[in-house]
Design a protein around this motif. Structure first.
Motif, short mmCIF file in Angstrom:
data_model
loop_
_atom_site.label_atom_id
_atom_site.label_comp_id
_atom_site.label_asym_id
_atom_site.label_seq_id
_atom_site.Cartn_x
_atom_site.Cartn_y
_atom_site.Cartn_z
N GLN A 52 -81.41 -16.87 31.03
CA GLN A 52 -81.38 -16.49 32.45
C GLN A 52 -80.08 -15.73 32.77
O GLN A 52 -80.08 -14.73 33.49
CB GLN A 52 -81.48 -17.74 33.32
CG GLN A 52 -81.69 -17.42 34.78
CD GLN A 52 -81.38 -18.61 35.69
OE1 GLN A 52 -80.87 -19.63 35.24
NE2 GLN A 52 -81.68 -18.45 36.95
N ALA A 53 -78.97 -16.20 32.19
CA ALA A 53 -77.69 -15.50 32.41
C ALA A 53 -77.76 -14.08 31.85
O ALA A 53 -77.26 -13.13 32.47
CB ALA A 53 -76.56 -16.29 31.75
N VAL A 54 -78.39 -13.93 30.69
CA VAL A 54 -78.54 -12.60 30.09
C VAL A 54 -79.33 -11.70 31.03
O VAL A 54 -78.99 -10.53 31.25
CB VAL A 54 -79.24 -12.71 28.71
CG1 VAL A 54 -79.64 -11.34 28.17
CG2 VAL A 54 -78.33 -13.42 27.72
N GLN A 55 -80.36 -12.29 31.64
CA GLN A 55 -81.20 -11.51 32.56
C GLN A 55 -80.41 -11.11 33.81
O GLN A 55 -80.41 -9.95 34.22
CB GLN A 55 -82.40 -12.36 32.96
CG GLN A 55 -83.40 -11.62 33.80
CD GLN A 55 -84.68 -12.43 33.93
OE1 GLN A 55 -84.64 -13.65 34.10
NE2 GLN A 55 -85.80 -11.77 33.82
N ILE A 56 -79.69 -12.07 34.39
CA ILE A 56 -78.96 -11.79 35.63
C ILE A 56 -77.84 -10.78 35.38
O ILE A 56 -77.60 -9.88 36.19
CB ILE A 56 -78.44 -13.10 36.25
CG1 ILE A 56 -79.64 -13.88 36.77
CG2 ILE A 56 -77.43 -12.84 37.37
CD1 ILE A 56 -79.35 -15.28 37.21
N LEU A 57 -77.18 -10.90 34.24
CA LEU A 57 -76.10 -9.95 33.92
C LEU A 57 -76.66 -8.63 33.37
O LEU A 57 -75.91 -7.70 33.12
CB LEU A 57 -75.15 -10.57 32.89
CG LEU A 57 -74.32 -11.75 33.39
CD1 LEU A 57 -73.63 -12.45 32.23
CD2 LEU A 57 -73.29 -11.30 34.41
N ASP A 58 -77.97 -8.62 33.16
CA ASP A 58 -78.65 -7.42 32.66
C ASP A 58 -78.02 -6.92 31.35
O ASP A 58 -77.69 -5.74 31.19
CB ASP A 58 -78.61 -6.32 33.73
CG ASP A 58 -79.58 -5.19 33.40
OD1 ASP A 58 -80.55 -5.45 32.67
OD2 ASP A 58 -79.34 -4.06 33.86
N LEU A 59 -77.83 -7.87 30.42
CA LEU A 59 -77.18 -7.52 29.16
C LEU A 59 -78.21 -6.98 28.16
O LEU A 59 -79.23 -7.60 27.94
CB LEU A 59 -76.50 -8.76 28.55
CG LEU A 59 -75.39 -9.39 29.39
CD1 LEU A 59 -74.83 -10.62 28.68
CD2 LEU A 59 -74.28 -8.39 29.65
N LYS A 60 -77.88 -5.84 27.57
CA LYS A 60 -78.75 -5.27 26.53
C LYS A 60 -78.30 -5.71 25.14
O LYS A 60 -79.00 -5.52 24.16
CB LYS A 60 -78.71 -3.74 26.60
CG LYS A 60 -79.06 -3.18 27.96
CD LYS A 60 -80.55 -3.38 28.26
CE LYS A 60 -80.92 -2.79 29.61
NZ LYS A 60 -81.08 -3.81 30.65
N TYR A 61 -77.09 -6.24 25.11
CA TYR A 61 -76.52 -6.72 23.84
C TYR A 61 -75.73 -7.98 24.18
O TYR A 61 -74.86 -7.96 25.06
CB TYR A 61 -75.58 -5.66 23.26
CG TYR A 61 -75.19 -5.95 21.82
CD1 TYR A 61 -75.76 -5.22 20.78
CD2 TYR A 61 -74.25 -6.93 21.50
CE1 TYR A 61 -75.40 -5.48 19.46
CE2 TYR A 61 -73.91 -7.20 20.18
CZ TYR A 61 -74.49 -6.45 19.18
OH TYR A 61 -74.15 -6.71 17.85
N VAL A 62 -76.03 -9.06 23.52
CA VAL A 62 -75.35 -10.31 23.87
C VAL A 62 -74.80 -10.98 22.62
O VAL A 62 -75.41 -10.92 21.55
CB VAL A 62 -76.31 -11.25 24.64
CG1 VAL A 62 -77.55 -11.58 23.84
CG2 VAL A 62 -75.62 -12.52 25.09
#
Ligand code: SF4
Ligand code: SF4
Length: 285
Positions: A86-96
């Motif tokens: 969910q954090a990846v989605q909210i931060l809109d990360l393409k690379y994590v």
């Protein structure tokens, strides 16, 4: 020791920093950026990126360079994979980048949680690339296989320093075991990109670094990062010396000449620093 001039970084945008810290707190996720007091947190947070720290804030080991906590150990949170995704989605990360403390207390050393986090991110965001930076899992290959099977895009494990300094810097780890982790990944999945990182300025010599670069080449490690060790708090090892930017370039050239495919080196480089850009140098993604 007075900080070398090339390590002085500008003041980050305080508002962006506060926003990111607030967001991470509201999402209830930990980052190694704050836990390890990374000097790049201002820059990375201002760009909306961070490295997530899973499996709790407390480590079972006590590396002498690291400021991570050593308190009560909790069972892995079954909701953590969903929270990180969910954090990846909210931060809109393409690379994590995902990392963890070492959890020698767990039967699988935390490998199952790594695998669950990778799968959850990929399920929610098919195109997001996932790099993991894993502990040595005590060299347990069954545990490593759980992570490899979840198909991260990059699998990193840090050697951190030269073998002579392990007793002082990483007393509960073994240089050969860490090398074996990187080698085993390639044996399990030859196409998977592997990555490792070293801190300089702890007393290592050029000859010792050359030997480590050679060892990394022999286990077919694709990416190496080299950065300056900085003492996070007075409780950790002091800096032996500041390595100049020119020396970092020199070591980069040596490692490349020995056959490591990509080497990112500089005083403020950390294994997750500019990770996406480093990944792109080896791929067309
Ligand atoms: Fe976080 Fe890595 Fe950036 Fe440091 S370099 S702030 S650990 S993402
Ligand atoms: Fe820090 Fe990793 Fe060492 Fe734990 S194992 S003390 S998190 S460097």
């Amino acid at each position: 020791m007075t900080l070398a001039p090339w390590l002085k970084i500008g003041t980050p945008d305080q508002q962006k920093l506060r926003d990111m810290l607030g967001l991470l707190a509201s999402l209830n996720v930990n980052t190694i950026c704050t836990s390890a007091k990374c000097p790049n947190a201002g820059e990375c947070f201002a760009q909306g990126t961070a490295t997530f720290l899973i499996l709790g804030p407390n480590c079972t080991r006590n590396c002498r360079f690291c400021a991570v906590n050593h308190g009560r150990l909790a069972e892995p949170d079954p909701l953590e994979p969903a929270k990180v995704a969910q954090a990846v989605q909210i931060l809109d990360l393409k690379y994590v980048v995902i990392t963890s403390v070492t959890r020698d207390d767990l039967p699988d050393y935390g490998a199952g949680q790594f695998a669950a986090v990778i799968r959850e991110i990929k399920a929610l965001h098919e195109d997001t690339l996932v790099e993991v930076l894993i502990p040595d899992l005590t060299g347990e290959e069954k545990a490593l296989a759980l992570i490899v099977q979840a198909r991260p895009d990059v699998l990193g494990h840090n050697l951190e320093t030269v073998p002579r300094l392990y007793a002082k810097v990483r007393p509960q780890a073994s240089y050969r075991q860490s090398l074996r982790v990187l080698k085993a990944v390639k044996e399990m999945k030859p196409g998977m990109l592997t990555k490792s990182s070293l801190m300089l300025g702890l007393g290592e010599t050029e000859g010792e670094l050359r030997e480590v670069f050679q060892d990394l080449k022999e286990v077919d490690c694709d990416i190496l990062t080299l950065g300056q060790y900085l003492q996070p708090t007075p409780q950790q090892l002091p800096v032996e010396r500041y390595v100049t930017p020119e020396e970092f370039s020199y070591y980069r050239e040596i490692a490349l000449s020995l056959g490591i495919r990509e080497v990112y080196a500089g005083p403020l480089v950390r294994s997750s620093y500019h990770a996406r850009e480093v990944f792109r140098t080896l791929t067309d993604v």
